[in-house]
Design a protein around this motif. Structure first.
Motif, PDB file in Angstrom:
ATOM      1  N   VAL A 143      25.600  34.784 -58.413  1.00 25.65           N
ATOM      2  CA  VAL A 143      26.409  34.189 -59.810  1.00 25.65           C
ATOM      3  C   VAL A 143      25.391  33.284 -60.362  1.00 25.65           C
ATOM      4  N   ARG A 144      24.944  32.308 -59.775  1.00 28.59           N
ATOM      5  CA  ARG A 144      24.011  31.670 -60.701  1.00 28.59           C
ATOM      6  C   ARG A 144      22.959  32.366 -61.460  1.00 28.59           C
ATOM      7  N   ARG A 145      22.407  33.126 -61.434  1.00 34.04           N
ATOM      8  CA  ARG A 145      20.937  33.594 -61.930  1.00 34.04           C
ATOM      9  C   ARG A 145      21.747  34.916 -62.658  1.00 34.04           C
ATOM     10  N   THR A 146      22.824  35.427 -62.800  1.00 33.25           N
ATOM     11  CA  THR A 146      23.259  36.550 -64.022  1.00 33.25           C
ATOM     12  C   THR A 146      23.496  35.528 -64.540  1.00 33.25           C
ATOM     13  N   LEU A 147      24.230  34.036 -64.392  1.00 35.60           N
ATOM     14  CA  LEU A 147      24.732  33.114 -65.703  1.00 35.60           C
ATOM     15  C   LEU A 147      22.919  32.689 -66.335  1.00 35.60           C
ATOM     16  N   VAL A 148      22.575  32.906 -65.767  1.00 36.25           N
ATOM     17  CA  VAL A 148      20.886  32.192 -66.051  1.00 36.25           C
ATOM     18  C   VAL A 148      20.788  33.501 -67.235  1.00 36.25           C
ATOM     19  N   GLY A 149      20.740  34.486 -66.983  1.00 36.42           N
ATOM     20  CA  GLY A 149      20.385  35.569 -67.227  1.00 36.42           C
ATOM     21  C   GLY A 149      21.012  36.109 -68.478  1.00 36.42           C
ATOM     22  N   ASP A 150      21.764  35.841 -68.496  1.00 38.02           N
ATOM     23  CA  ASP A 150      22.908  35.787 -70.359  1.00 38.02           C
ATOM     24  C   ASP A 150      23.378  34.198 -69.984  1.00 38.02           C
ATOM     25  N   ALA A 151      22.274  33.546 -70.376  1.00 36.50           N
ATOM     26  CA  ALA A 151      22.197  32.230 -71.151  1.00 36.50           C
ATOM     27  C   ALA A 151      20.660  32.776 -71.849  1.00 36.50           C
ATOM     28  N   VAL A 152      19.388  33.166 -71.361  1.00 41.66           N
ATOM     29  CA  VAL A 152      18.720  32.993 -72.090  1.00 41.66           C
ATOM     30  C   VAL A 152      18.394  33.924 -72.815  1.00 41.66           C
ATOM     31  N   GLY A 153      19.334  34.990 -72.015  1.00 40.35           N
ATOM     32  CA  GLY A 153      18.998  36.387 -73.180  1.00 40.35           C
ATOM     33  C   GLY A 153      17.033  37.308 -72.750  1.00 40.35           C
ATOM     34  N   PRO A 154      17.130  38.247 -72.615  1.00 41.12           N
ATOM     35  CA  PRO A 154      16.300  39.262 -72.239  1.00 41.12           C
ATOM     36  C   PRO A 154      14.777  38.665 -72.560  1.00 41.12           C
ATOM     37  N   GLU A 155      14.847  38.310 -74.250  1.00 42.26           N
ATOM     38  CA  GLU A 155      13.361  37.840 -74.137  1.00 42.26           C
ATOM     39  C   GLU A 155      12.593  36.788 -73.872  1.00 42.26           C
ATOM     40  N   ARG A 156      13.676  35.357 -72.816  1.00 43.83           N
ATOM     41  CA  ARG A 156      12.683  34.921 -72.852  1.00 43.83           C
ATOM     42  C   ARG A 156      13.259  34.758 -71.250  1.00 43.83           C
ATOM     43  N   LEU A 157      13.756  36.022 -70.726  1.00 41.77           N
ATOM     44  CA  LEU A 157      14.593  35.880 -68.837  1.00 41.77           C
ATOM     45  C   LEU A 157      12.642  35.941 -68.143  1.00 41.77           C
ATOM     46  N   GLY A 158      11.580  36.104 -68.178  1.00 41.52           N
ATOM     47  CA  GLY A 158      10.533  35.890 -67.667  1.00 41.52           C
ATOM     48  C   GLY A 158       9.935  34.051 -67.618  1.00 41.52           C
ATOM     49  N   ASN A 159      10.540  33.554 -68.564  1.00 43.48           N
ATOM     50  CA  ASN A 159       9.839  32.441 -68.785  1.00 43.48           C
ATOM     51  C   ASN A 159      11.213  31.431 -67.775  1.00 43.48           C
ATOM     52  N   ALA A 160      12.300  32.267 -68.127  1.00 45.55           N
ATOM     53  CA  ALA A 160      13.505  31.444 -66.973  1.00 45.55           C
ATOM     54  C   ALA A 160      13.123  31.654 -65.588  1.00 45.55           C
ATOM     55  N   MET A 161      13.348  32.771 -64.716  1.00 38.24           N
ATOM     56  CA  MET A 161      12.721  32.821 -63.143  1.00 38.24           C
ATOM     57  C   MET A 161      11.386  32.302 -63.579  1.00 38.24           C
ATOM     58  N   SER A 162      10.595  32.638 -64.206  1.00 37.38           N
ATOM     59  CA  SER A 162       9.065  32.236 -63.420  1.00 37.38           C
ATOM     60  C   SER A 162      10.308  30.477 -62.905  1.00 37.38           C
ATOM     61  N   PHE A 163      10.312  29.494 -64.255  1.00 33.74           N
ATOM     62  CA  PHE A 163      11.073  28.314 -63.920  1.00 33.74           C
ATOM     63  C   PHE A 163      12.096  27.866 -62.774  1.00 33.74           C
ATOM     64  N   GLU A 164      13.066  28.981 -62.499  1.00 33.27           N
ATOM     65  CA  GLU A 164      13.573  28.616 -61.328  1.00 33.27           C
ATOM     66  C   GLU A 164      12.987  29.534 -60.321  1.00 33.27           C
ATOM     67  N   SER A 165      11.416  29.727 -60.203  1.00 36.50           N
ATOM     68  CA  SER A 165      10.464  30.209 -59.066  1.00 36.50           C
ATOM     69  C   SER A 165      10.414  28.811 -58.938  1.00 36.50           C
ATOM     70  N   ALA A 166       9.957  28.092 -59.815  1.00 39.13           N
ATOM     71  CA  ALA A 166       8.891  26.455 -59.866  1.00 39.13           C
ATOM     72  C   ALA A 166       9.920  25.353 -59.155  1.00 39.13           C
ATOM     73  N   THR A 167      10.867  25.796 -59.761  1.00 39.03           N
ATOM     74  CA  THR A 167      11.984  24.362 -59.195  1.00 39.03           C
ATOM     75  C   THR A 167      11.928  24.717 -57.243  1.00 39.03           C
ATOM     76  N   ASN A 168      12.040  26.234 -57.250  1.00 33.36           N
ATOM     77  CA  ASN A 168      12.723  26.835 -55.871  1.00 33.36           C
ATOM     78  C   ASN A 168      11.604  26.246 -56.053  1.00 33.36           C
TER      79      ASN A 168
END
Length: 397
Positions: free
Chosen positions: A121-146
């Motif tokens: 749920v939360r990662r899908t919300l992240v994908g919806d919030a940032v859009g495809p052009e910033r998805l790689g950056n967002a998931m990298s920050f997600e991974s860094a946080t994890n």
């Protein structure tokens, strides 16, 4: 990449993920220490982690399909509330001196159910919030946080358990989980990803999600390697307390330090990826990260020096940073928006296969030693990754 933190929706989702992650790894450590102190059995320690992770494989895919047409904000609030109440229950039971392994396993299962809901749920919300052009950056920050949570959580858990006991550790968890409810309440309701009026049965959604994934070799490769790492790589986390005591005679604080070493390397790797990774590199980063992770575990399993083991596990964390960041990125990039929720649900189920690996490594540790169990498991994982790469070259090219 830092412009993501000007988006209040992303910041709230990021904060929820960070807080839940820290407490998740705190729990995993203190449950393992408590179970080993009470039972003295590596297999019992592994079985306790199975209770924590079982909801992922039992309900992960179903949750992804069920929430597709629901208000994901409300689902996120519900997940945060469940894990908070479960942590309060554990703290109260431990303080009243009525805690037992079956009760702790039941609470761990409830918290695992909440996390199994939070992940898709939360990662899908992240994908919806940032859009495809910033998805790689967002998931990298997600991974860094994890990754940071895998470093911070065990450190806090080891100190809290040694100083405050089980009740103190869960009291901290209850307070932090409560903060996630506050952040979730401030989320904006998401826009529906499906045309109004279109509805499918749960079974149809599940079939469509698996069929969609099966027709894409990249998604299939991500799923298969995810299963391998959760069976033969990440399972080592279950017996870190046993490994630390058997090989290094460590107390809870040093057990926590050993458990945090991988997270330290993963944090460094993830922050680097957030600024450096480009779409052309995503597939190779995913695969190389998986190989580095299990290869480092194989080396660390037979080391006798505590300090050297810390360094090797730090290197394993750098590998897992690349794997973790690219895992969700590849799945979300390869999926059409209307299929993201259900495909992420399948990914949760692949991650949730971990209980089988945990039981396996716990049984081997019971019969031999924790170091031997980690060596056998990681060696088999390396072999299977090589086979998958040969059979599904799309995951590399």
């Amino acid at each position: 990449p830092l412009s993501l933190f000007t988006d209040s929706q992303f910041v709230r989702l990021w904060a929820i993920g960070g807080l839940v992650g820290v407490m998740r790894w705190l729990e995993i450590l203190v449950i393992g220490i408590y179970a080993f102190q009470v039972s003295g059995s590596p297999f019992v320690v592994a079985a306790m982690l199975v209770a924590r992770t079982a909801p992922m494989v039992l309900f992960g895919t179903v949750i992804g399909a069920i929430v597709e047409d629901m208000d994901r904000r409300r689902v996120q609030i519900g997940a945060c509330t469940v894990i908070t109440l479960a942590a309060v229950t554990s703290a109260a039971a431990a303080a009243a001196d009525i805690m037992s392994l079956p009760l702790l396993a039941g609470v761990a299962f409830l918290i695992g159910l909440g996390w199994s809901t939070d992940f898709p749920v939360r990662r899908t919300l992240v994908g919806d919030a940032v859009g495809p052009e910033r998805l790689g950056n967002a998931m990298s920050f997600e991974s860094a946080t994890n990754s940071a949570t895998r470093m911070i959580g065990p450190l806090i858990g080891g100190v809290a358990y040694q100083v405050l006991g089980l009740e103190g550790a869960y009291a901290i968890a209850a307070v932090v989980y409560g903060l996630t409810i506050i952040f979730a309440l401030g989320l904006a309701p998401p826009q529906p990803s499906r045309p109004a009026g279109r509805r499918e049965s749960l079974l149809a959604r599940l079939k469509a999600g698996f069929a969609y994934a099966r027709c894409n070799n990249v998604i299939t490769g991500v799923f298969v390697i995810t299963v391998i790492l959760n069976l033969f790589g990440f399972a080592y986390v279950a017996i870190i307390p046993v490994w630390a005591v058997e090989s290094f005679q460590a107390d809870p604080i040093f057990i926590g330090l050993l458990a945090s070493a991988e997270g330290g390397g993963a944090f460094l790797g993830s922050v680097t990826l957030a600024f450096w990774a480009r779409p052309a590199h995503f597939k190779r980063l995913f695969l190389i990260g998986a190989v580095v992770f299990v290869g480092s575990l194989l080396i660390a399993s037979k080391l006798s020096l505590y300090s050297v083991t810390l360094l090797v596990l730090f290197g394993a964390g750098i590998g897992i940073a690349a794997f973790g960041a690219m895992q969700s990125t590849l799945v979300l990039r390869e999926s059409a928006p209307e299929f993201r929720s259900r495909v992420m649900g399948v990914l949760v189920a692949c991650i949730g296969i971990a209980p089988l690996g945990v039981l396996n490594i716990g049984l081997i540790a019971e019969l031999t030693s924790a170091g031997t169990a980690i060596a056998l498991s990681s060696g088999l994982g390396l072999t299977l990754i090589a086979l998958v790469t040969w059979r599904l070259p799309g995951i590399w090219r």
